[in-house]
Design an enzyme around this catalytic site. Structure first.
Site, PDB file in Angstrom:
ATOM      1  N   GLY A  50       0.787  -1.226   0.000  1.00 15.75           N
ATOM      2  CA  GLY A  50       0.000   0.000   0.000  1.00 15.75           C
ATOM      3  C   GLY A  50       0.818   1.273   0.000  1.00 15.75           C
TER       4      GLY A  50
ATOM      5  N   CYS B 166     -28.562  -8.653 -15.627  1.00 18.16           N
ATOM      6  CA  CYS B 166     -27.990  -8.429 -16.955  1.00 18.16           C
ATOM      7  C   CYS B 166     -28.979  -8.919 -18.007  1.00 18.16           C
ATOM      8  CB  CYS B 166     -26.664  -9.183 -17.083  1.00 18.16           C
ATOM      9  SG  CYS B 166     -26.026  -9.193 -18.782  1.00 18.16           S
TER      10      CYS B 166
ATOM     11  N   CYS C 274     -27.134 -12.104 -19.938  1.00 14.98           N
ATOM     12  CA  CYS C 274     -26.855 -13.389 -19.289  1.00 14.98           C
ATOM     13  C   CYS C 274     -27.692 -13.599 -18.036  1.00 14.98           C
ATOM     14  CB  CYS C 274     -25.366 -13.522 -18.958  1.00 14.98           C
ATOM     15  SG  CYS C 274     -24.857 -12.563 -17.521  1.00 14.98           S
TER      16      CYS C 274
ATOM     17  N   CYS D 277     -23.768  -6.798 -18.282  1.00 15.67           N
ATOM     18  CA  CYS D 277     -22.529  -6.971 -17.523  1.00 15.67           C
ATOM     19  C   CYS D 277     -21.441  -6.062 -18.082  1.00 15.67           C
ATOM     20  CB  CYS D 277     -22.028  -8.416 -17.635  1.00 15.67           C
ATOM     21  SG  CYS D 277     -23.016  -9.612 -16.735  1.00 15.67           S
TER      22      CYS D 277
ATOM     23  N   CYS E  68     -19.736 -12.325 -18.903  1.00 12.50           N
ATOM     24  CA  CYS E  68     -21.068 -12.380 -19.493  1.00 12.50           C
ATOM     25  C   CYS E  68     -21.123 -13.437 -20.598  1.00 12.50           C
ATOM     26  CB  CYS E  68     -21.423 -11.003 -20.041  1.00 12.50           C
ATOM     27  SG  CYS E  68     -23.163 -10.811 -20.476  1.00 12.50           S
TER      28      CYS E  68
END
Lengths: 279, 364
Positions: A32, A241, A244, A266, A272
């Site tokens: 980080g 979606c 899908c 998606c 997807c």
């Protein structure tokens, strides 16, 4: 030398790659923490992913399989352009399938498919400094990181909650890495933040213009900043979606007419397509 | 389905590039412009691209300008991207600008001085009237009068003032290799070498505006142009295996020595302070702006209040590079639909909360 290009493998010369690898090693050692590096001018403009490209170039080997996504999709213009850049300068195999890739360079998303230990995800980062909107001076923010003085960010979240009832940050939502450094996850939607926590894959972040590299090693704690009585909540458009039927993936909103008509699909195109193919 | 329209990035890119190439060439009935013509006749554009591209090569600058359709920031970017692939052999010895083969040298602080005032090829006293004769091709300009070239060294105005101790002296070379922003990232506090390198590569327009702002009271420095000189200077390097200096060629430079408000203290007698500008090519506006901003950034060092933008070193250095700036500004046109989608959801949620609260209030 390589592929009729006249440039070194993966464009950068070996000295430069070594400099970047050193920065990456330091970044992995201090999860980080932003490590300054001698970012080079790339043949793509700053803001197009020059940091991610340099990191990818430094970690890419001949046997790697590269996937590049922008907004979750493999076929957005900038993803196409970067994938072509490496196909041309490194001649590596490329794929659109998350599971087949060994290195994934991304802008603004984390794939829906969970990543594995043998994969590296490289994030393109426009602004590596999570405190930049609160304190513009890097001299000052550097001191704040050194002292782990993150009160300013907590105050910002608190003020959001008192004013709006929620934290108003919806992407690039700040995270604490390994309980020590406040980190910008890059402008991924807050929805993706939980995927970073204890991810099996190595996560590398490259900011070219700002000349910083940082990292999250595998299985490292990444906590979205919140309060005990106001827990972080990932949100997505409350739809399925249209292609899908997924109800748990992040969705793009597509305007289909000028009467307020919308459809939701998606954002992760590979995910997807995989669901539609039943794979 | 509408969604299909946002796909097909690959073909779109190819088509865009083909169109760009056609647009660059323009009307095929008009003769194609030669790189040699750009180099010979658009000299100030070449100079600007070399300075901001940090690469002294007139031929490559001309090619970049042609490729960029005359967009000078894009051309500088092309040069930078090329430059970064070149190996770095050595740092040169400090340039001796007193030995410059000057084609222009003026001072605004002394009426006459050793070396004299040399106007050179300047637009300063032209009347800005469109010259329609230029629109008609094939008219050769009258031959300019010639004078003998001297190779005398022309002392800088600073050297003249320094005799009396009236101005800060040159610090002299520390012997250390200067920092190089193109290899090491910017860090603060930034030394004067780093600051001057950043300014020399910086955007002419940005520095012009900042320099101008100091003249209008935002960090005033009371400047005089001690001197401005334009010409060619030899570059020397000292290869370690030889141990002595060898000349590797000439560069065109514009140098500005700005004489600024005096400062003094109990231990240092009052003397004028300095701002310095040095730019590739013939670039007086840039060199003068650079000198103003360099001096403004020395505020803290000279014990002045640093309150104006031009005096804020971090602000100036992080924002003077137009390749970085144009990249980040223009990247906003890349797709941001994922982020925008998350903002949409957040705003919708907040609006729903606000509506719910209003209904609750009305009910109470």
């Amino acid at each position: 030398m390589n592929v009729a290009s006249g440039y070194n493998f993966a464009y950068l010369d070996e000295q430069t790659k070594r400099m970047i690898r050193r920065a990456i090693l330091k970044a992995v050692a201090i999860p980080g923490h932003q490590v300054p590096f001698g970012s080079r001018e790339m043949p793509l403009p700053y803001g197009w992913g020059t940091g991610g490209i340099q990191v990818t170039a430094a970690v890419l080997g001949r046997d790697d399989v590269l996937k590049v996504i922008d907004q979750g999709a493999d076929d957005t213009t900038n993803a196409v352009s970067i994938r072509r850049f490496f196909a041309r300068t490194a001649g590596v195999a490329t794929t659109t399938h998350t599971a087949e890739a060994t290195v994934i360079q991304t802008r603004h998303r984390i794939p829906e498919t969970a990543l594995r230990q043998d994969q590296i995800i490289v994030y393109q980062v426009p602004q590596p400094e999570p405190l930049s909107r609160l304190e513009p001076s890097r001299e000052e923010t550097r001191r704040m990181h050194a002292l782990a003085d993150y009160g300013l960010m907590h105050v910002k979240l608190y003020e959001d909650i008192t004013r709006f009832g929620h934290v108003s940050i919806s992407y690039d939502y700040p995270v604490m890495v390994d309980g020590r450094y406040l980190m910008a996850p890059s402008p991924i939607p807050a929805f993706d933040n939980p995927k970073m926590d204890r991810m099996a894959a190595l996560q590398l972040f490259g900011a070219g213009r700002e000349k910083r590299i940082y990292a999250v090693p595998p299985y490292t704690s990444v906590r979205s900043l919140d309060f005990d009585d106001h827990e972080f909540r990932a949100s997505r458009a409350p739809h399925a979606c249209l292609l899908c039927g997924a109800t748990d993936s992040y969705l793009d909103e597509v305007v289909i007419d000028d009467q307020g008509g919308r459809m939701f699909v998606c954002s992760d195109t590979d995910h997807c397509e995989g669901r539609r193919d039943g794979t | 389905m509408a969604y299909v329209a946002v796909k097909g990035g690959e073909r779109a890119i190819d088509n865009a590039h083909a169109w760009l190439a056609e647009a660059r060439r323009g009307d095929p009935a008009v003769a194609e412009i030669g790189v040699d013509q750009i180099e010979a006749q658009l000299g100030r554009a070449i100079d600007r691209v070399m300075a901001e591209g940090s690469l002294h090569d007139r031929g490559l600058a001309a090619l970049a300008i042609k490729q960029a359709q005359g967009d000078l920031i894009e051309a500088a970017f092309l040069l930078r991207a090329y430059r970064t692939t070149l190996p770095r052999f050595a740092a040169s010895a400090p340039l001796d600008t007193e030995a410059m083969q000057v084609r222009r040298r003026i001072s605004a602080v002394f009426k006459d001085l050793p070396g004299g005032q040399v106007l050179g090829p300047t637009t300063d006293y032209t009347h800005r009237l469109l010259d329609f004769a230029l629109a008609a091709e094939g008219i050769a300009p009258p031959r300019a009068p010639r004078a003998d070239v001297t190779d005398e060294t022309i002392p800088s105005v600073n050297a003249i003032l320094a005799h009396e101790g009236l101005i800060e002296r040159d610090a002299g070379s520390s012997g250390e290799e200067p920092a190089d922003l193109t290899r090491e990232p910017l860090a603060f506090p930034a030394g004067r070498d780093v600051r001057l390198q950043a300014l020399a590569r910086g955007d002419e327009g940005f520095l012009l505006a900042l320099g101008y702002s100091t003249q209008r009271g935002w960090g005033g420095t009371h400047p005089f142009v001690g001197e401005l000189r334009v010409g060619e200077v030899g570059v020397e390097i000292v290869p370690p295996e030889l141990g002595f200096a060898i000349d590797i060629g000439d560069v065109s430079l514009t140098e500005c020595q700005m004489v600024n408000q005096f400062a003094g203290s109990r231990s240092v007698k009052p003397q004028f302070t300095r701002g310095y500008g040095l730019v590739f090519g013939h670039a007086e506006r840039k060199a003068m702006s650079m000198a103003l901003v360099d001096r403004a950034m020395r505020a803290a060092e000279l014990g002045e209040d640093a309150t104006a933008p031009a005096q804020n070193i971090e602000f100036v250095l992080y924002h003077c590079d137009n390749i970085e700036a144009t990249g980040f500004v223009e990247h906003l046109k890349l797709p941001h639909y994922v982020d925008f989608q998350s903002e949409l959801e957040t705003v919708r949620r907040m609006r729903a909360d606000a509506d719910a609260a209003a209904i609750r209030e009305a009910a109470e």
